[in-house]
Scaffold this active site. Structure first.
Site, PDB file in Angstrom:
ATOM      1  N   ASP A 229       0.815  -1.204   0.000  1.00 30.59           N
ATOM      2  CA  ASP A 229       0.000   0.000   0.000  1.00 30.59           C
ATOM      3  C   ASP A 229       0.856   1.265   0.000  1.00 30.59           C
ATOM      4  O   ASP A 229       1.878   1.345   0.696  1.00 30.59           O
ATOM      5  CB  ASP A 229      -0.899  -0.009   1.248  1.00 30.59           C
ATOM      6  CG  ASP A 229      -1.846   1.170   1.302  1.00 30.59           C
ATOM      7  OD1 ASP A 229      -2.658   1.319   0.379  1.00 30.59           O
ATOM      8  OD2 ASP A 229      -1.760   1.950   2.277  1.00 30.59           O
TER       9      ASP A 229
ATOM     10  N   GLU B 128       1.303  -0.160  -4.930  1.00 24.08           N
ATOM     11  CA  GLU B 128       0.324   0.853  -5.323  1.00 24.08           C
ATOM     12  C   GLU B 128       1.028   2.201  -5.371  1.00 24.08           C
ATOM     13  O   GLU B 128       1.300   2.805  -4.333  1.00 24.08           O
ATOM     14  CB  GLU B 128      -0.836   0.905  -4.329  1.00 24.08           C
ATOM     15  CG  GLU B 128      -1.868   1.962  -4.681  1.00 24.08           C
ATOM     16  CD  GLU B 128      -2.380   2.746  -3.489  1.00 24.08           C
ATOM     17  OE1 GLU B 128      -3.372   3.468  -3.646  1.00 24.08           O
ATOM     18  OE2 GLU B 128      -1.786   2.654  -2.395  1.00 24.08           O
TER      19      GLU B 128
END
Length: 489
Positions: free
Chosen positions: A229, A259
């Site tokens: 993340d 990400e």
């Protein structure tokens, strides 16, 4: 891969059990990997999606933040879901959230300096003493699994001065640097700080604790791969070290996809890949945004250029492609949904071409219904219908989209390609239109001479016969996709 959740997945604690039930059905549709939501206790307790991370060691085991279970269920149910997916032949991607912690247990007083939230290198005052919830001692866990206590020395910034009840971005003054960590991008001057208590990876004690935790987590869950993340806000040096040690300690390859959300800037993604020496893959945010724009523009969008300026075009070996995700769905901060009419076209582009590693979004397979407040302050009710063509496109990827690829990306409103197939799989021909009905002469290969092809997405279409040279004239209805497979295959 499938992202098996969305921002508004049911929060009644039944999600992990639902995943276990779905495992064999997903495998039968050709899904080979499942990205699961963050399994950790968040600051919002049972209502937390997991991205407001509170305790990395609480997978739904301890009475913290008003709940034992997480939004998705208990630790035992989580582990059972992982095992069910793996038993069905599906790899499991764990969602790793290491950028920040939220919901601290106690406040501390320390020195920090206020910065401009739009340019974090611009100071808005002198260093001052502030009070913030930066002490995490996890009384509900009582030191089980780890006795590490997080203090303000473990963070580089906060966004709330509790003493003054004031929201602002503060850079915490530390012995290893009175500044932010260096990042590949200069967005906002420095985009190290994102939210909550930003983890300070230059602190060697923090790095060591996160290494210990990673090995513990893999030992408990046994995941096969990871989704990382918010890597845009984390120094690549940390993940280079963390991934190397975790892979070495587990003896596993542990595929990782990061990400890095930069919709209009593939150069940032390429720079991050260079900084990590290809240790990770990245979600192709630029391509997702092109799908969004194409779906809004109708026949005014040049389909022939849709793959340009994407990670897929520059580094297909490192591109994880997607049509939508939990951040781009309606009512989210990065909202950029792909319109329903265009989703079959977008899925054909990521599922039936040879480049990239495609990721399907759960609402596109199952549908979704939810309510939330938008940027206008009004409550909205959202219905996301399943993409009717998606099961057939998944089957086409599994059974037909193999072998040599030939492309005709040569028209602004009608593009196509063929896959010749191999010894174990039949091939296919794919045609996309964002305008009028169209046709294209495309080569399937000499092996298909004389074979008749049918459109699996529109059974009443007239069959196409491949000529002696291996070419056929394939058709597509206005604003749709057609997928042609041999009637004898």
């Amino acid at each position: 891969m499938i992202q098996l959740f969305h921002w508004y997945s049911p929060g009644d604690g039944t999600f992990w059990n639902w995943v276990s039930e779905q495992a064999p059905l997903l495998a039968a549709q050709g899904i080979t990997a499942a990205w699961l939501p963050p399994a950790f206790k968040g600051a919002e307790g049972a209502a937390s999606t997991g991205y407001d991370l509170y305790d990395l060691y609480d997978l739904g085991e301890f009475d913290q933040k008003g709940t034992v279970r997480t939004k998705y269920g208990t630790r035992e149910e989580y582990v059972a879901a992982v095992r069910a997916l793996q038993a069905a032949g599906i790899q499991v991607l764990a969602d790793i959230v290491l950028n920040h912690l939220g919901g601290g247990d106690e406040t501390e007083h320390f020195h920090a300096v206020r910065v401009d939230p739009e340019h974090r290198l611009t100071l808005l005052g002198e260093p001052e003493e502030i009070e913030a919830f930066t002490l995490f001692n996890y009384p509900g866990r009582g030191g089980k699994y780890s006795e590490f206590v997080w203090t303000h020395q473990c963070f580089s910034g906060v966004d709330y001065h509790h003493g003054r009840q004031e929201s602002a971005v503060f850079n915490i003054l530390q012995e290893w640097g009175n500044d932010w960590e260096e990042l590949p991008s200069d967005e906002k001057g420095n985009y190290d700080y994102l939210m909550y208590n930003d983890i300070e990876f230059r602190n060697p004690a923090v790095r060591e604790e996160l290494h210990r935790w990673g090995l513990w987590y893999h030992g408990v869950a046994g995941f096969d791969a990871m989704r990382l993340d918010a890597v845009k806000h984390i120094s690549p040096r940390f993940y280079n070290e963390w991934l190397d040690r975790l892979r070495a300690d587990t003896g596993k390859e542990l595929f990782a996809v990061g990400e890095y959300w930069a919709p209009g800037n593939p150069e940032c993604l390429l720079r991050y890949l260079e900084e990590t020496n290809d240790r990770v893959s990245l979600f192709d945010a630029p391509l997702q945004h092109r799908f969004h724009e194409a779906s809004k523009s109708g026949n005014g969008y040049d389909l022939g250029s849709i793959l340009n300026d994407s990670l897929l075009a520059a580094r297909p070996d490192k591109a994880v492609t997607l049509v939508d995700n939990h951040d781009t769905q309606p009512l989210q901060s990065l909202e950029a949904p792909v319109e329903p009419w265009f989703k079959p076209l977008a899925y054909a582009l990521i599922l039936l071409r040879e480049e990239g590693y495609p990721c399907v979004f759960a609402p596109d397979l199952y549908g979704a219904h939810y309510r939330d407040f938008g940027n206008d302050g009004q409550e909205h009710e959202i219905f996301l219908e399943p993409v009717a063509a998606l099961p057939a496109l998944l089957a086409a990827r599994r059974d037909h989209a193999h072998g040599l690829q030939r492309s005709w990306l040569d028209h602004p409103n009608c593009i196509g390609w063929t896959r010749e197939g191999d010894d174990e799989h039949a091939g296919c021909a794919v045609l996309l239109s964002n305008g009028d009905a169209g046709f294209k002469d495309m080569e399937m290969g000499a092996r298909w001479a004389g074979q008749r092809f049918r459109n699996i997405l529109k059974e009443d279409d007239e069959a196409v016969e491949v000529n002696e040279e291996g070419w056929g004239r394939f058709t597509v209805a206005a604003g749709t996709v057609s997928v042609w497979v041999a009637m004898q295959a």
